[in-house]
Design an enzyme around this catalytic site. Sequence first.
Site, PDB file in Angstrom:
ATOM      1  N   GLN A 133     -10.392  -2.673   2.217  1.00  0.00           N
ATOM      2  CA  GLN A 133      -9.898  -3.425   3.375  1.00  0.00           C
ATOM      3  C   GLN A 133      -9.864  -2.576   4.642  1.00  0.00           C
ATOM      4  OE1 GLN A 133      -5.908  -4.169   1.447  1.00  0.00           O
ATOM      5  NE2 GLN A 133      -5.168  -3.988   3.540  1.00  0.00           N
ATOM      6  N   MET A 176       0.845  -1.192   0.000  1.00  0.00           N
ATOM      7  CA  MET A 176       0.000   0.000   0.000  1.00  0.00           C
ATOM      8  C   MET A 176       0.885   1.248   0.000  1.00  0.00           C
ATOM      9  SD  MET A 176      -3.409  -1.009   2.075  1.00  0.00           S
ATOM     10  CE  MET A 176      -2.804  -0.824   3.731  1.00  0.00           C
ATOM     11  N   GLY A 177       2.157   1.052  -0.322  1.00  0.00           N
ATOM     12  CA  GLY A 177       3.043   2.193  -0.486  1.00  0.00           C
ATOM     13  C   GLY A 177       3.612   2.728   0.820  1.00  0.00           C
ATOM     14  N   ASP A 214       2.414  -9.637   9.044  1.00  0.00           N
ATOM     15  CA  ASP A 214       0.965  -9.812   8.886  1.00  0.00           C
ATOM     16  C   ASP A 214       0.688 -11.310   8.794  1.00  0.00           C
ATOM     17  OD1 ASP A 214       0.169  -6.968   8.634  1.00  0.00           O
ATOM     18  OD2 ASP A 214       1.511  -7.053   6.921  1.00  0.00           O
ATOM     19  N   HIS A 265       9.145  -3.632   3.399  1.00  0.00           N
ATOM     20  CA  HIS A 265       8.739  -3.801   1.998  1.00  0.00           C
ATOM     21  C   HIS A 265       9.955  -4.082   1.119  1.00  0.00           C
ATOM     22  CE1 HIS A 265       5.458  -0.867   3.320  1.00  0.00           C
ATOM     23  NE2 HIS A 265       4.788  -1.923   2.933  1.00  0.00           N
ATOM     24  N   GLY A 283       4.865 -10.251   3.979  1.00  0.00           N
ATOM     25  CA  GLY A 283       5.662 -10.254   5.209  1.00  0.00           C
ATOM     26  C   GLY A 283       5.016 -11.086   6.311  1.00  0.00           C
ATOM     27  N   GLN A 284       5.856 -11.718   7.099  1.00  0.00           N
ATOM     28  CA  GLN A 284       5.389 -12.513   8.240  1.00  0.00           C
ATOM     29  C   GLN A 284       4.760 -11.632   9.324  1.00  0.00           C
ATOM     30  OE1 GLN A 284       5.131 -15.785   8.593  1.00  0.00           O
ATOM     31  NE2 GLN A 284       4.283 -15.454  10.633  1.00  0.00           N
TER      32      GLN A 284
END
Length: 281
Positions: A61, A30-31, A150, A37, A147-148
């Site tokens: 979301q 999402m930038g 999340d 990231h 990513g872990q």
Amino acid sequence: MQVIRSITELKEKIRQVKQWGQTIGLVPTMGYLHEGHLSLVKGARDDCDFVVVSIYVNPIQFGVGEDFEEYPRDLTRDARLCEEENVDIIFSPSDSDMYPKGYATFVDVEILTEGLCGRNRPGHFRGVTTVVTKLFNLVEPDKAYFGQKDAQQALVLRKMSEDLNMNLELVIMPTVREPDGLAMSTRNHYLSEKEREAGLALYRSLTRAEELIEQGLRKSQEVISAVEQLINQEPLVEIEYVEIVDTKEMERLEELRGEILIALAVKIGKTRLIDNVIVEV
Ligand code: PAF
């Protein structure tokens, strides 16, 4: 590096890349990119011929009263960071391209989305799985990177890709932390200095949980209480949940055995933060 805003242009480019026989790695974001990231981008760069980073703050979301409006956006800064990592394409679509008037199709993973963050963020994972499906359909990646940090999102997306026979590999990369242990997150930018300091209790408490398990503690509730106690020492931090679940079905455990996920979510002021560790018992 190309910044592509339109779906039509993206599809044409992907058609060419496929014709060249190149493998495609997708990093959905999402930038407002940070080192977390960029570790995903580096993974994609190492593994794939062609790297696409999507930058899209996905409105569906976010729940009512959440931070969709405030979520930081800076495409110029993100483009510079992606350029430095040799990204091939940034795909940054508009809302009207992604969800045109009359849009009516959603992807919903059941059961796994009911606990942890799903309990307090109804509709959140439906928004994530829908946008990620659209991105997969548009970019047709061989591999996609998440990513872990999340952890529930990663599990839900894996379930979705298996259940819907999606033709790609999901790569889940380790959580990247600041030197003092705070998990990297775009939402860390919302924290005041005092709140950030208080946020260190998250990783401190997870590390304590790991120690207790290492010392032989096997009762889930005792570990959870220890974590809660440590976090509650920080008056600025309000616990949303601390849970210990198995890493496959995300079912709550009473006795700790096998590969377990210790996950938590808190509010610090208006900022919601999550963190987790995986432990092999
Ligand atoms: O993890 C995120 O940043 C988002 O949930 C994702 C996967 C990019 C979907 O919008």
